[in-house]
Design a protein around this motif. Structure first.
Motif, PDB file in Angstrom:
ATOM      1  N   VAL A  24     -23.905   5.706  32.407  1.00  0.00           N
ATOM      2  CA  VAL A  24     -23.818   7.165  32.338  1.00  0.00           C
ATOM      3  C   VAL A  24     -22.381   7.584  32.056  1.00  0.00           C
ATOM      4  O   VAL A  24     -22.123   8.418  31.182  1.00  0.00           O
ATOM      5  N   LYS A  75     -24.731  14.969  37.479  1.00  0.00           N
ATOM      6  CA  LYS A  75     -24.792  13.509  37.536  1.00  0.00           C
ATOM      7  C   LYS A  75     -23.482  12.841  37.136  1.00  0.00           C
ATOM      8  O   LYS A  75     -23.143  11.788  37.656  1.00  0.00           O
ATOM      9  N   ILE A  84     -33.216  17.791  42.723  1.00  0.00           N
ATOM     10  CA  ILE A  84     -33.316  17.036  41.471  1.00  0.00           C
ATOM     11  C   ILE A  84     -32.525  17.731  40.371  1.00  0.00           C
ATOM     12  O   ILE A  84     -31.760  17.100  39.642  1.00  0.00           O
ATOM     13  N   THR A  85     -32.666  19.043  40.270  1.00  0.00           N
ATOM     14  CA  THR A  85     -31.945  19.814  39.263  1.00  0.00           C
ATOM     15  C   THR A  85     -30.437  19.690  39.473  1.00  0.00           C
ATOM     16  O   THR A  85     -29.678  19.480  38.525  1.00  0.00           O
ATOM     17  N   GLU A 109     -29.220  16.275  38.393  1.00  0.00           N
ATOM     18  CA  GLU A 109     -29.201  16.177  36.927  1.00  0.00           C
ATOM     19  C   GLU A 109     -28.014  16.924  36.342  1.00  0.00           C
ATOM     20  O   GLU A 109     -27.328  16.434  35.455  1.00  0.00           O
ATOM     21  N   GLU A 110     -27.756  18.115  36.852  1.00  0.00           N
ATOM     22  CA  GLU A 110     -26.667  18.935  36.324  1.00  0.00           C
ATOM     23  C   GLU A 110     -25.296  18.360  36.672  1.00  0.00           C
ATOM     24  O   GLU A 110     -24.332  18.578  35.944  1.00  0.00           O
TER      25      GLU A 110
END
Length: 114
Positions: free
Chosen positions: A96, A17, A10-11, A14-15
């Motif tokens: 995004v 994306k 997940i991290t 996110e970093e």
């Protein structure tokens, strides 16, 4: 998968994306997705809109380079504003990219295989 591995995944997403989302969008250039019924979807994430049908064009090359797809590519490259009727306009990946102003570049497309 352990809880730590899930959190690390997940991290990482996110970093990174901005790259993950762009990788999906590269498909408009490198692997335009076409449904079995001939509907041009553009990418593997699109399930809500269409870029037309391959049967509307005299050949496949014209179909995957139609006006809507060309416009979507310009949007993703930061060369055109979002526009109603272009499936990317309703896509989270586009939002995004747009919000981060992290446009798809020609170098990335070349690196992706074109």
């Amino acid at each position: 998968m352990s809880e730590k591995s899930v959190q690390e995944t997940i991290t990482d997403l996110e970093e990174n994306k901005h790259e993950y989302y762009k990788g999906i969008c590269h498909q408009l250039w490198t692997q335009p997705q076409i449904h079995a019924d001939g509907t041009i979807l553009g990418c593997c994430s699109n399930f809500w809109g269409t870029f037309g049908s391959v049967f509307e064009y005299p050949n496949l090359l014209d179909a995957i380079n139609n006006e809507k797809l060309r416009y979507a590519r310009k949007m993703l490259a930061g060369e055109a504003p979002e526009k109603a009727g272009i499936p990317c306009t309703d896509c989270h990946h586009w939002k995004v990219i747009r919000d981060m102003k992290n446009w798809v570049t020609l170098e990335e497309i070349k690196d992706a295989g074109i």
